[in-house]
Design a protein around this motif. Structure first.
Motif, mmCIF file in Angstrom:
data_model
loop_
_atom_site.group_PDB
_atom_site.id
_atom_site.type_symbol
_atom_site.label_atom_id
_atom_site.label_comp_id
_atom_site.label_asym_id
_atom_site.label_seq_id
_atom_site.Cartn_x
_atom_site.Cartn_y
_atom_site.Cartn_z
ATOM 1 N N UNK A 223 104.554 -34.786 75.042
ATOM 2 C CA UNK A 223 104.335 -35.919 75.941
ATOM 3 C C UNK A 223 105.151 -35.772 77.216
ATOM 4 N N UNK A 224 106.331 -35.200 77.103
ATOM 5 C CA UNK A 224 107.214 -35.056 78.263
ATOM 6 C C UNK A 224 106.659 -34.088 79.304
ATOM 7 N N UNK A 225 105.859 -33.135 78.874
ATOM 8 C CA UNK A 225 105.361 -32.139 79.827
ATOM 9 C C UNK A 225 103.942 -32.421 80.329
ATOM 10 N N UNK A 226 103.333 -33.516 79.881
ATOM 11 C CA UNK A 226 101.989 -33.835 80.349
ATOM 12 C C UNK A 226 102.022 -34.305 81.794
ATOM 13 N N UNK A 227 100.932 -34.083 82.547
ATOM 14 C CA UNK A 227 100.924 -34.445 83.979
ATOM 15 C C UNK A 227 101.030 -35.946 84.194
ATOM 16 N N UNK A 228 102.003 -36.341 84.979
ATOM 17 C CA UNK A 228 102.231 -37.772 85.229
ATOM 18 C C UNK A 228 101.368 -38.299 86.366
ATOM 19 N N UNK A 229 100.690 -37.426 87.103
ATOM 20 C CA UNK A 229 99.917 -37.869 88.263
ATOM 21 C C UNK A 229 98.578 -38.486 87.864
ATOM 22 N N UNK A 230 97.968 -37.995 86.776
ATOM 23 C CA UNK A 230 96.628 -38.444 86.392
ATOM 24 C C UNK A 230 96.643 -39.677 85.494
ATOM 25 N N UNK A 231 97.683 -39.835 84.722
ATOM 26 C CA UNK A 231 97.784 -40.965 83.805
ATOM 27 C C UNK A 231 99.247 -41.138 83.411
ATOM 28 N N UNK A 232 99.536 -42.272 82.819
ATOM 29 C CA UNK A 232 100.886 -42.575 82.354
ATOM 30 C C UNK A 232 100.867 -42.538 80.831
ATOM 31 N N UNK A 233 101.731 -41.734 80.242
ATOM 32 C CA UNK A 233 101.774 -41.632 78.794
ATOM 33 C C UNK A 233 103.180 -41.970 78.305
ATOM 34 N N UNK A 234 103.266 -42.699 77.207
ATOM 35 C CA UNK A 234 104.564 -43.062 76.642
ATOM 36 C C UNK A 234 104.534 -42.845 75.135
ATOM 37 N N UNK A 235 105.703 -42.687 74.553
ATOM 38 C CA UNK A 235 105.804 -42.501 73.110
ATOM 39 C C UNK A 235 106.614 -41.267 72.784
ATOM 40 N N UNK A 236 106.606 -40.923 71.507
ATOM 41 C CA UNK A 236 105.904 -41.571 70.397
ATOM 42 C C UNK A 236 106.559 -42.891 69.989
ATOM 43 N N UNK A 237 105.707 -43.897 69.792
ATOM 44 C CA UNK A 237 106.158 -45.236 69.443
ATOM 45 C C UNK A 237 106.014 -45.478 67.945
ATOM 46 N N UNK A 238 106.902 -46.241 67.342
ATOM 47 C CA UNK A 238 106.672 -46.684 65.960
ATOM 48 C C UNK A 238 105.374 -47.486 65.879
ATOM 49 N N UNK A 239 104.493 -47.092 65.000
ATOM 50 C CA UNK A 239 103.182 -47.742 64.942
ATOM 51 C C UNK A 239 103.276 -49.208 64.548
ATOM 52 N N UNK A 240 104.314 -49.579 63.806
ATOM 53 C CA UNK A 240 104.392 -50.961 63.330
ATOM 54 C C UNK A 240 104.809 -51.944 64.421
ATOM 55 N N UNK A 241 105.187 -51.451 65.605
ATOM 56 C CA UNK A 241 105.524 -52.359 66.712
ATOM 57 C C UNK A 241 104.635 -52.122 67.926
ATOM 58 N N UNK A 242 103.526 -51.435 67.733
ATOM 59 C CA UNK A 242 102.692 -51.032 68.871
ATOM 60 C C UNK A 242 101.536 -51.981 69.149
ATOM 61 N N UNK A 243 101.267 -52.920 68.238
ATOM 62 C CA UNK A 243 100.025 -53.668 68.363
ATOM 63 C C UNK A 243 100.194 -55.180 68.506
ATOM 64 N N UNK A 244 101.402 -55.676 68.654
ATOM 65 C CA UNK A 244 101.544 -57.111 68.934
ATOM 66 C C UNK A 244 101.222 -57.354 70.404
ATOM 67 N N UNK A 245 101.048 -58.609 70.768
ATOM 68 C CA UNK A 245 100.491 -58.949 72.085
ATOM 69 C C UNK A 245 101.314 -58.390 73.232
ATOM 70 N N UNK A 246 102.634 -58.511 73.175
ATOM 71 C CA UNK A 246 103.471 -58.029 74.280
ATOM 72 C C UNK A 246 103.372 -56.522 74.428
ATOM 73 N N UNK A 247 103.292 -55.803 73.305
ATOM 74 C CA UNK A 247 103.159 -54.343 73.375
ATOM 75 C C UNK A 247 101.805 -53.949 73.946
ATOM 76 N N UNK A 248 100.747 -54.632 73.533
ATOM 77 C CA UNK A 248 99.401 -54.273 74.003
ATOM 78 C C UNK A 248 99.243 -54.460 75.497
ATOM 79 N N UNK A 249 100.012 -55.356 76.077
ATOM 80 C CA UNK A 249 99.918 -55.606 77.514
ATOM 81 C C UNK A 249 100.417 -54.434 78.349
#
Length: 321
Positions: A223-249
């Motif tokens: 993830x650290x070496x992926x191109x930052x110009x075309x899209x924004x990527x973050x993670x790896x995130x714990x899956x159990x905190x990835x889907x509540x409303x504040x995270x989805x925003x």
């Protein structure tokens, strides 16, 4: 004027025929589509009209569901798949792909199939609908996205056993899935610079190596070496905190490591309105996010909401930018 959407019949013994009619009744001229299948499989008294070419669907759909007739080998009993019809189910899908590829249809929407019937009756060799469409299009890699107004998720690995996921999940695969997802969000959803959140494979994203090392050994470095110009990527995130409303925003789509990690959240949050979207094909393809529902087929109680959303999304994705 944009061409109508092609809707394949899928397994005729499932809920596909009845929800197609319900979807037409709800949408009519607002989202013109035509159904490819055997009119004999439609419910008694169905308001349909046989057409000879997709272009007729726009005018016809105001008063009746347009049907591009494809006679099947055998009659159907709701709730019981007949392998004798398997080759026709496959042929309908092939016909739909051909129509959308030549521009006679703007997009392809597919009703659910029953893979065992296709294997028994047609020697079907593909793991699922998505993989068959990729083969028809001559595309090596496609991405399955489940989308609704509340969440978009992409499983990096799909129809494989959980025990096989760690071996199947490779850096090359994950990078391809991320790239295809970002391109699909730009081209089909109009998101100029997509934000992608990548889930970890292990509980707590490995918790510093205490619960697995994939996150440390290669997921985070990738993830650290992926191109930052075309899209924004973050993670790896714990899956159990990835889907509540504040995270989805904070993201436009979540990249998940395996089937249930992706599908459980969206089916919990928005079961009826989730749509299956295939990214990476040279045409738009959507599908309702449910199966054939043999247990309720023919009873008139099937909910058409997911199919309605799939048809609307297909129409919207096919519109010129």
């Amino acid at each position: 004027m944009i061409a109508p959407v092609a809707l394949t019949c899928g397994e005729p013994a499932g809920v596909g025929p009845e929800i197609a009619l319900k979807a037409w009744s709800a949408l009519r001229g607002a989202c013109p589509f035509f159904w490819i299948g055997d009119p004999a499989h439609l419910p008694d008294g169905a308001a349909f009209q046989v057409i000879t070419a997709p272009a007729e669907a726009v005018a016809v759909s105001v008063a009746a569901m347009p049907v591009l007739s494809h006679p099947f080998a055998a009659p159907t009993t709701p709730g019981t798949a007949d392998p004798r019809n398997a080759r026709d189910v496959v042929a309908v899908i092939e016909h739909g792909v051909a129509l959308v590829r030549k521009g006679a249809a703007s997009a392809l929407c597919t009703a659910p199939i029953h893979k065992k019937a296709l294997i028994d009756g047609a020697g079907f060799v593909h793991p699922g609908h998505t993989e068959f469409l990729a083969a028809l299009a001559g595309v090596e890699r496609v991405v399955m996205m489940l989308a609704s107004d509340k969440l978009r998720v992409v499983p990096a690995t799909i129809h494989i056993a959980l025990e096989d996921v760690p071996d199947a999940l490779t850096p090359d695969l994950l990078e391809e899935v991320i790239s295809i997802t970002a391109q699909g969000l730009r081209d089909r959803f109009g998101i100029a610079r997509p934000r992608l959140a990548v889930a970890g494979l292990n509980p707590h994203a490995g918790e510093g190596g205490a619960m697995g090392r994939q996150e440390i050994d290669w997921i985070a470095p990738l993830l650290a070496r992926l191109p930052a110009s075309d899209y924004v990527v973050s993670g790896p995130h714990p899956a159990d905190t990835l889907f509540h409303a504040a995270a989805r925003a904070k993201y436009d789509a979540a990249i998940c490591m395996y089937h249930d990690q992706a599908l459980i959240p969206i089916k919990t949050l928005d079961f009826d309105r989730g749509v299956n979207v295939t990214l990476g094909l040279p045409f738009v393809r959507t599908s309702p996010d449910h199966g054939t529902a043999f247990d309720i087929a023919g009873k008139g109680v099937a909910d058409p909401t997911s199919l309605i959303e799939a048809l609307k999304l297909a129409r919207d994705m096919a519109k010129p930018a």
